[in-house]
Motif scaffolding. Sequence first.
Motif, short mmCIF file in Angstrom:
data_model
loop_
_atom_site.label_atom_id
_atom_site.label_comp_id
_atom_site.label_asym_id
_atom_site.label_seq_id
_atom_site.Cartn_x
_atom_site.Cartn_y
_atom_site.Cartn_z
N LYS A 244 0.76 -1.31 -0.14
CA LYS A 244 0.16 -0.07 -0.08
C LYS A 244 0.88 1.37 -0.13
CE LYS A 244 -4.35 -1.20 0.05
NZ LYS A 244 -4.94 -0.87 -1.24
N HIS A 245 1.80 1.28 0.86
CA HIS A 245 2.55 2.58 0.88
C HIS A 245 3.42 2.59 0.02
CE1 HIS A 245 4.89 5.85 2.66
NE2 HIS A 245 4.16 5.90 3.40
N PRO A 246 3.69 4.19 -0.71
CA PRO A 246 4.65 3.97 -1.91
C PRO A 246 5.79 3.64 -1.60
CG PRO A 246 3.31 5.88 -1.77
CD PRO A 246 2.79 5.09 -0.48
N TYR A 247 6.49 3.92 -0.22
CA TYR A 247 7.81 3.47 0.02
C TYR A 247 7.82 2.13 0.00
CZ TYR A 247 12.09 2.96 2.94
OH TYR A 247 13.28 2.60 3.14
N THR A 248 7.01 1.21 0.49
CA THR A 248 7.11 -0.29 0.41
C THR A 248 7.02 -0.53 -1.03
OG1 THR A 248 5.50 -0.15 2.44
CG2 THR A 248 6.02 -2.42 1.57
N VAL A 249 6.11 0.16 -2.15
CA VAL A 249 6.10 -0.30 -3.29
C VAL A 249 7.80 -0.01 -3.78
CG1 VAL A 249 5.17 0.36 -5.41
CG2 VAL A 249 3.80 0.46 -3.42
N ASP A 250 8.23 0.95 -3.48
CA ASP A 250 9.53 1.30 -4.11
C ASP A 250 10.65 0.24 -3.63
OD1 ASP A 250 8.56 3.41 -5.28
OD2 ASP A 250 9.29 5.17 -3.91
N LEU A 251 10.39 -0.04 -2.55
CA LEU A 251 11.47 -1.09 -1.89
C LEU A 251 11.27 -2.37 -2.63
CD1 LEU A 251 11.31 -0.99 2.26
CD2 LEU A 251 13.08 -0.41 0.55
N LEU A 252 10.02 -2.81 -2.90
CA LEU A 252 9.75 -4.04 -3.58
C LEU A 252 10.21 -3.99 -5.10
CD1 LEU A 252 6.34 -4.94 -2.28
CD2 LEU A 252 8.46 -6.39 -1.93
N LEU A 274 17.77 13.65 10.78
CA LEU A 274 16.74 13.57 11.75
C LEU A 274 16.29 15.05 12.46
CD1 LEU A 274 18.36 10.44 13.79
CD2 LEU A 274 16.20 10.61 12.28
N HIS A 275 17.04 15.70 12.21
CA HIS A 275 16.63 17.17 12.96
C HIS A 275 15.60 17.99 12.13
CE1 HIS A 275 19.44 19.04 10.23
NE2 HIS A 275 20.21 18.13 10.54
N GLU A 276 15.31 17.46 10.84
CA GLU A 276 14.40 18.04 10.20
C GLU A 276 12.99 17.67 10.59
OE1 GLU A 276 13.73 17.98 5.63
OE2 GLU A 276 15.98 18.52 6.01
N ILE A 277 12.01 18.24 11.12
CA ILE A 277 10.73 18.26 11.51
C ILE A 277 9.63 18.18 10.48
CG2 ILE A 277 8.92 18.86 13.00
CD1 ILE A 277 11.38 18.55 14.71
N PHE A 278 8.91 17.04 10.53
CA PHE A 278 7.79 16.84 9.49
C PHE A 278 6.45 16.77 10.57
CE2 PHE A 278 11.46 15.25 7.39
CZ PHE A 278 11.14 15.55 5.83
N THR A 279 5.35 17.45 9.71
CA THR A 279 4.16 17.44 10.34
C THR A 279 3.22 16.37 9.57
OG1 THR A 279 3.61 19.30 9.01
CG2 THR A 279 3.90 19.58 11.21
N GLY A 280 3.81 16.25 8.16
CA GLY A 280 2.93 15.44 7.31
C GLY A 280 3.67 14.12 7.13
N CYS A 281 3.41 13.72 6.04
CA CYS A 281 4.37 12.30 5.32
C CYS A 281 5.64 12.67 5.43
CB CYS A 281 3.75 11.91 4.26
SG CYS A 281 4.64 10.58 3.73
N ILE A 282 6.50 11.67 5.76
CA ILE A 282 7.87 12.03 6.07
C ILE A 282 8.59 11.46 4.54
CG2 ILE A 282 10.15 11.39 6.93
CD1 ILE A 282 8.63 10.51 9.58
N TYR A 283 7.84 10.72 3.72
CA TYR A 283 8.31 10.08 2.65
C TYR A 283 7.86 11.08 1.42
CZ TYR A 283 9.72 6.78 -0.84
OH TYR A 283 10.40 6.15 -1.59
N ALA A 284 6.98 12.03 1.69
CA ALA A 284 6.55 13.00 0.66
C ALA A 284 7.64 13.53 -0.17
CB ALA A 284 5.45 13.99 1.23
N PRO A 285 8.84 13.95 0.44
CA PRO A 285 9.64 14.57 -0.80
C PRO A 285 10.45 13.43 -1.56
CG PRO A 285 10.38 15.02 1.70
CD PRO A 285 9.14 14.36 1.64
N ARG A 286 10.18 12.23 -1.64
CA ARG A 286 10.77 11.51 -2.68
C ARG A 286 9.96 10.67 -3.11
NH1 ARG A 286 14.85 7.82 1.18
NH2 ARG A 286 15.45 7.07 -0.78
N CYS A 287 8.55 11.03 -2.82
CA CYS A 287 7.37 10.06 -3.41
C CYS A 287 6.79 10.72 -4.59
CB CYS A 287 6.30 10.17 -2.49
SG CYS A 287 4.76 9.11 -2.70
N LYS A 288 6.60 9.49 -5.54
CA LYS A 288 6.21 9.96 -6.85
C LYS A 288 4.76 10.56 -6.76
CE LYS A 288 6.86 5.32 -8.49
NZ LYS A 288 8.15 4.77 -8.00
N PHE A 289 3.99 10.14 -5.80
CA PHE A 289 2.64 10.42 -5.85
C PHE A 289 2.33 11.79 -4.88
CE2 PHE A 289 3.02 5.98 -6.10
CZ PHE A 289 2.68 5.70 -7.53
N ALA A 290 3.35 12.37 -4.46
CA ALA A 290 3.13 13.39 -3.33
C ALA A 290 2.29 14.44 -4.03
CB ALA A 290 4.77 13.98 -3.02
#
Lengths: 313, 287, 334
Positions: A244-252, A274-290
């Motif tokens: 389901k998650h795009p990260y898992t998809v990418d991993l696979l 790690l010191h960057e703070i996220f409120t939303g999805c952490i994977y968004a910057p690398r996600c194709k579907f962001a």
Amino acid sequence: MLRIRNLSVYFQTIKGTFAAVNNFDLDLKQGEIVSIVGESGSGKSVCMLALMGLLSKNSIIKYDEISFEGKNILQLKDSQRRSYLGAKMSMIFQEPISSLNPCFRVGDQVAEVFRFHQGDSKKAAQDKTIDLFTQVGIADAKHRYRDYPHQLSGGMNQRVMIAMAIALKPKVLIADEPTTALDVTIQAQILNLLNDIRDKYNMALILITHDMGVVAMMADRVVTLYRGQQVEISDKEQLFSNPKHPYTVDLLASLPEEAKGKRLNSITGVIPPLHEIFTGCIYAPRCKFAVPECQKPIKMKSAGKNHLYRCIR
Amino acid sequence: MGEGAKFFFKSLFQNKAAFLGLVIIIFVFALALGADFIAPYDASYQDRESFLLPPSWEEGGSSKYLLGTDPIGRDLLSRIIHGSRYSIFIGVSVVSLSLIIGIIGGVIAGYFGGMIDFVIMRLMDILLAFPSLLLALVIASILGPGLVNAAIAITVVQLPHFIRLTRAEVMQHKTKEYYTATKVIGASKIRLMFITLLPNCFSPLIVQGTLNFSNAILDAAALGFLGLGAQPPTPEWGTMLADAREFVLSAWWVVTFPGLAILITVMAINVFGDGLRDILDPKLRKS
Amino acid sequence: MFKVISKNLLLMIPTLLGIVIISFSFIRVIPGDPVIALSGERAMTPERYDELMHEFGLDLPLHEQFFSYLGDVVSGDFGKSIATRRPVVEEFFTLFPATVELSLCALFLAIVIGIPVGMVSALKKGKLVDNLLMGVSLIGYSMPIFWWGLLMIVFFSGYLGWLPVSGRISTQFFIEAKTGFLLIDSLLSGEEGAFLSTIRHLTLPGIVLSTIPLVVIARQTRSAMVEILDEDYIRTAYAKGLSKFRVVGIHALRNALIIVITVIGLQIGILLAGAILTESIFSWPGIGKWMVDSIYRRDYPAVQGGLLFISLIVMTINFIVDFTYALINPKLRK
Ligand SMILES: Nc1ncnc2c1ncn2[C@@H]1O[C@H](COP(=O)(O)OP(=O)(O)OP(=O)(O)O)[C@@H](O)[C@H]1O
Ligand SMILES: [Mg+2]
């Protein structure tokens, strides 16, 4: 048997305090193999070290619940907690050679477990160790007993580590990337060994890995971790058939049939620091579907029985 | 100011101990330079009325002589202030001499390797087989007592450290890519040795130099104390202590203050050296 | 391991030769005439001069002089002291036990205090205790030890009057030198109070001489420990459920000792250099004081022989240290 709720780990460094693991949940049943996957730096080791109480002093651990056979092992008195470590719950580390003490014979390092936890005599501990060495596939165990870590190969050292970890037939065995440092041919042997041991002692195995190939071969259930956050938790079959998650998809996706066993490296971009703070999805910057929506806080969603994921899609 | 220098000074300010050390070192240098103006009396001025006067705050002390006077009526404070010159002189001359010779020897040994290296290293082994102070004593006794001879003796004793260090650094850097690149374009040997390799070896040498500065001061004081360094009436700190030895049980101040001056100076340099090492070369921390 | 040792032994040969050359040259480079330097006779007739010249072999060509000196050295003849007219070797062995006794006591103090201090400091890294211990150690490290000795005398002998200032034992005792080590001899003698007197005399010089090695050992133990406590195998030891005491005191310490043993070995030279000052301050009748006195007396043959002897001892000890290191470091054993 093992239940973790809302485990977070923070590190205090000169750059400030930041979280390496956020709100980690885990349930582990007897005999089960749970795999934790994620890229380097995603917090897999930190998470397990926190559970064992082995983190360095600059760490802060927070949690709602940690219970192992109904007891919170992190709150036990030091001496009581130690009676669990290495006996009921034990761990195999990433780097077999540097994880063994260079100054002691490998046999004595394993025998120490018997002597310390069960008060065995030197002779008894030695016999048990040699026996154990044979079980984990160390040929000529009697002579290997007297070797020092630098005299053995990586695979042999890993077998020693495994012997050490299973010496007292623990309920839970944590294997932190037990094969990453080894040759491909040795990798399969070690994994088979772990599988056999699990069958024999009926213990639960937490298997940390980078490698989706290893997951495919070993796991019952899979936890995908991305920069300290669980992004997907699911049974293995479901994960492979319906990620389901795009990260898992990418991993696979980084696991074409022919590249099985190779480290994954095909996802573009790197884990944000790690010191960057996220409120939303952490994977968004690398996600194709962001999409802009991804900047809002995101809850775990269910995608069927035993299948959770953290994504708005 | 370059990026590196900025980082250097920032780190130095953050390391409070090292910074304090630096302040004290500057202070001692200032004393040495301005001794003639700062010291209340001349180093050899004798007040025949006041032998062995205790410090001014003690009973029987005089406000004229803050730290008291020595057995022949000289002001202790003034002598200590003047004495800073000799320690600084020894430190500077020993470190610069052994740096220069040590660098040349070490670069040659490390660059050429083989027989030259073997000979130089065996020579250093020989020097190291003698306890340092003993060797310095013997050399000083051959050359005759005196401050300059003491400096030479101490230089010889400290040389092996610089040569060994430079050699090790050079050998390490010879395996690096930038070196091979320069060599391939046909640079001369001298250029390879002193322009390509050497500047990359500076950090540990500076650290070693600082730490040897303090050793030089200690050794010179020890030689002075044993009568083979600076000769009386030179107000060198070790020599002053030797003079004061017979009063050790009767006049504590003549024994205490010159030694305190040595201790503070040496300590400041050591703290500063430790700080430098942490900033410049973290991997050196081990040794 | 055999390889390491034989290589070290081979490397010693040129060094030994160099040391002999240095001590051979010593008599010839000191200011003044070597005949006078060797005989100590100042006013003499030309006939006597020639006679001595011949006796010392100084009329031979230089290389023959050297080989005859080398032969003497190999056969154990290190020359004759002018002051006492006794062979240097004899002189040396009479005085050497005093130095050994003092140095061993100092080294013992340095080890039994230095290692625990270093360990505590490493375990409490960055805390108050660590800063305190390392601060004090820095003072010790920067201490001119001859001054430190004087201060001890001022305080313990002068102000408190507790401890004696000089010598090895109170003059009222006459102890027969059986081993040369007064701690043992005084016990063997059975004289009441002799042993205590020996201890009291040993205390101040022992403390003073131990200062620098102690501080060096403490600092090196700390830095070795700090590094080791971060190692993976320490985490493994904790994961086995071992107690902190066992992890630190056995798993970590064993690794640290490999480094610390080398450091201890390096202290031998420092001890001998320190002995020169300490013995001078406390009038301790050992070889340090003897060397200094010989230099004062211009007893050059004694200085020459002593120098050679001491360097041989330093080299022997260094060799033993290398050997021990190879023995306790499993990576070199095979
Ligand atoms: N003692 C510590 N102090 C500060 N930060 C730490 C500490 N230990 C780990 N971290 C940080 O926590 C993060 C997670 O590290 P962790 O070792 O758990 O990653 P991992 O998933 O096991 O990666 P790998 O696959 O490389 O083992 C990393 O960014 C790491 O830098
Ligand atoms: Mg890891």
